[in-house]
Motif scaffolding. Structure first.
Motif, short mmCIF file in Angstrom:
data_model
loop_
_atom_site.label_atom_id
_atom_site.label_comp_id
_atom_site.label_asym_id
_atom_site.label_seq_id
_atom_site.Cartn_x
_atom_site.Cartn_y
_atom_site.Cartn_z
N VAL A 47 15.86 -0.38 -2.16
CA VAL A 47 16.80 0.63 -2.64
C VAL A 47 17.74 0.02 -3.69
O VAL A 47 18.28 -1.07 -3.48
N LEU A 73 23.02 1.27 5.20
CA LEU A 73 21.58 1.11 4.96
C LEU A 73 21.01 0.00 5.83
O LEU A 73 19.95 0.16 6.45
N VAL A 78 17.25 -0.85 6.33
CA VAL A 78 16.99 -1.05 4.89
C VAL A 78 17.76 -2.29 4.46
O VAL A 78 18.98 -2.26 4.30
N ILE A 81 17.98 -4.51 -0.83
CA ILE A 81 18.94 -3.73 -1.61
C ILE A 81 19.25 -4.45 -2.91
O ILE A 81 19.48 -5.66 -2.93
N TRP A 440 24.35 9.44 7.01
CA TRP A 440 23.63 8.22 6.62
C TRP A 440 22.20 8.23 7.15
O TRP A 440 21.30 7.68 6.50
N VAL A 444 18.84 7.76 4.62
CA VAL A 444 17.69 6.87 4.79
C VAL A 444 16.40 7.68 4.91
O VAL A 444 15.35 7.28 4.37
#
Length: 565
Positions: A47, A73, A78, A81, A440, A444
């Motif tokens: 991301v 994230l 995740v 980044i 959030w 995602v």
């Protein structure tokens, strides 16, 4: 080997426990339980996150919102980044992520509009629209490697900060051209938007997969434009910091160490004072802080949210001036602290008084009573909107209140209500936190390819109506309209001024070209005149030659073969 147990559909594609001969954590009956190997079989998502970070001026709020996005994230798996930053090296050090250079747009409106058109032309296939060395090409290559893009929250989508708005529009356009999911989170839109900027915002939001704004005013603006946006809290709401840990980035050593036996007030003020004289504003704020500190026997901790690291400027300079005007002795003017340390101290305060936005955000989500003071309509939209999301929008105060004698009575009433306000915020916090965590989750999900509908926060009914302003709503709206009108005129004047400067520059360049052409023309004329004289001389010489060849002497010499025939 680390493994997680979860009941999953049989077609999920993960291995059944027991199918791996090395598995030592399989249950006795592994019928529908499957093994999720974090290192080998987890869906990897890369991301790109755009926040207003890495600026020469450290800004607590912008850094905090980006911290929050990264944290949220990571909390959902995740971890790959890439941050877009003005200073990638600094951002990598602060956030512990990969960072690359973001786009830097010109400030003048017509120039940023032109640059965005050129970027869109490149994305449409016209590679001649910008030179090969232009910054946009590197960013396009970065976004090609990602699975999705998140534009972190902020107050940048307004004409006075148009270069930041167009930076976001360009990133959104690249994501859209590459077919990447685009999430826009927690924005303030406007309130000042010129015609081209309004169209740019609307187009950006329409191109996104999932969007949210952070106050009712912005949500109404998007709804009136026919854009389906969500309404959420600010990204940095419920920003999690460990009070026991040191700051991630030590910007300045001048800080405050809380004591269990000593309550303190956090104050944060920007240099901007709107239509009020700065000396008058700072004097009034000094009186307000003295009034609260004396009533509660509080330390006053002044925490800057903007300054150049190592320099006592912007907020710090403002705080020093307010401090000089105060009679309370127990006042500390902090140096520039990191976003984490600033948030941590604010969350531990007895009460917060601020003209900046994010001290109010930190206070609300941690149950700290806060007095938000807006110096202009932009501040009223943001601070009032943040408070309204918690049912306290009517407690926001503006310059129209600050300048009145009745304001002292309001401050006393606010202080007397602090315990009830704290209890109310603590009661509200679980539901607000659940809502924001769900947002959030949606973010995602979107980055992984889903298309959830953006949630809309239902603002609670106003609480503590005794703290409402006595000002008639029509008066407030009239003032807002006046400020919007002035704001639009200021932006348009800024644009016209720069356009005039560019026009003068272009005219000067054209005049220089004209002068050069005149010199060339003069040189050609001189050359032409010289050529004319040469032709006359040539003709004269040819006449002489003809006379000479016809002379008796030449004919005799040729006969004697003394000259060639």
């Amino acid at each position: 080997m680390i493994c997680f147990l979860q009941e999953l559909p049989t077609d999920s594609g993960f291995f059944e426990l027991g199918s791996d001969p090395d598995s030592s954590c399989a249950p006795d009956n592994p019928v529908r339980w499957k093994l999720f190997f974090a290192s080998k079989h987890r869906s990897v998502v890369r991301v790109v996150v755009l926040g207003d970070i890495g600026q020469p001026v450290y800004h607590v709020g912008d850094e905090a919102m980006t911290h929050a996005v990264v944290d949220e994230l990571r909390a959902r798996g995740v971890s790959d980044i890439v941050l877009l930053s003005r200073d990638p090296e600094q951002s990598t050090r602060i956030f512990g992520t990969e960072s690359v250079k973001t786009l830097e747009f010109p400030w003048p409106p017509h120039r940023r509009e032109t640059y965005l058109r050129e970027i869109r032309a490149v994305l449409a296939g016209d590679m001649t629209a910008l030179p090969a060395e232009d910054q946009v090409h590197a960013l396009i290559e970065t976004l090609k490697t990602c699975d999705g893009v998140v534009i972190a929250g902020g107050g940048n989508m307004t004409s006075p900060y148009g270069w930041l708005l167009y930076e976001r529009a360009a990133v959104g356009a690249i994501a859209n051209a590459l077919g990447k999911p685009l999430v826009i989170s927690g924005q303030t839109v406007g309130p000042v938007l010129t015609g081209p900027d309004y169209d740019t915002v609307v187009e950006l939001f329409r191109s996104a997969t999932l969007t949210s704004v952070r106050e009712q005013t912005s949500w109404d603006l998007m709804r009136n434009a026919g854009v389906p946006a969500g309404l959420t809290l600010d990204d940095a709401s419920f920003f999690e910091v460990d009070h026991a840990l040191p700051a991630a980035l030590e910007l300045d050593q001048v800080t405050y160490k809380p004591r269990a036996d000593r309550p303190f007030l956090v104050a944060t003020f920007a240099p901007g004072t709107g239509a009020m004289d700065r000396d008058a504003f700072n004097q009034r704020i000094a009186e307000v802080l003295d009034r609260i500190a004396d009533a509660g026997n509080l330390d006053v901790v002044m925490i800057p949210h903007m300054s150049h690291p190592g320099q006592a400027d912007i907020d710090i300079e403002t705080h020093q001036d307010i401090r000089r005007r105060m009679t309370t002795e127990n006042v500390m003017v902090c140096g520039q602290l990191s976003a984490e340390e600033s948030a941590s101290l604010t969350m531990q305060a007895e009460v917060v008084v601020a003209s900046r936005y994010h001290p109010v955000v930190f206070a609300l989500s941690s149950g700290v009573p806060c007095l938000g003071i807006a110096v202009d309509y932009y501040g009223e939209v943001r601070i009032g909107g943040a408070l309204a999301n918690w049912g306290l929008g009517h407690t926001m105060r503006s310059l129209r209140h600050l300048a009145t004698p009745e304001f002292d009575a309001f401050v006393d009433q606010f202080w007397a209500s602090r315990g009830d306000i704290r209890s109310y915020l603590k009661q509200m916090s679980p539901a607000q936190g659940d809502f924001q965590r769900a947002w959030w989750d949606f973010v995602v999900e979107t980055l992984k390819g889903s298309r959830p509908e953006a949630p809309v926060l239902v603002s609670p009914e106003p609480a503590f109506l005794e703290l409402a302003s006595g000002e008639h709503p029509a008066v407030a709206q009239l003032t807002a309209n006046n400020e919007l009108h002035i704001g639009h005129q200021s932006v348009e004047l800024f644009g016209l001024t720069n356009l005039l400067e560019d026009t003068r520059g272009s005219l000067g360049a054209m005049e220089a070209v004209r002068d050069g052409l005149n010199q060339v023309t003069s040189a050609l004329a001189a050359t032409e005149s010289e050529g004319h004289h040469l032709r006359i001389e040539r003709d004269h010489l040819q006449e002489k030659l003809q006379l000479l060849e016809s002379s008796l002497l030449v004919r005799a010499c040729r006969k004697l073969r003394l000259l060639p025939r």
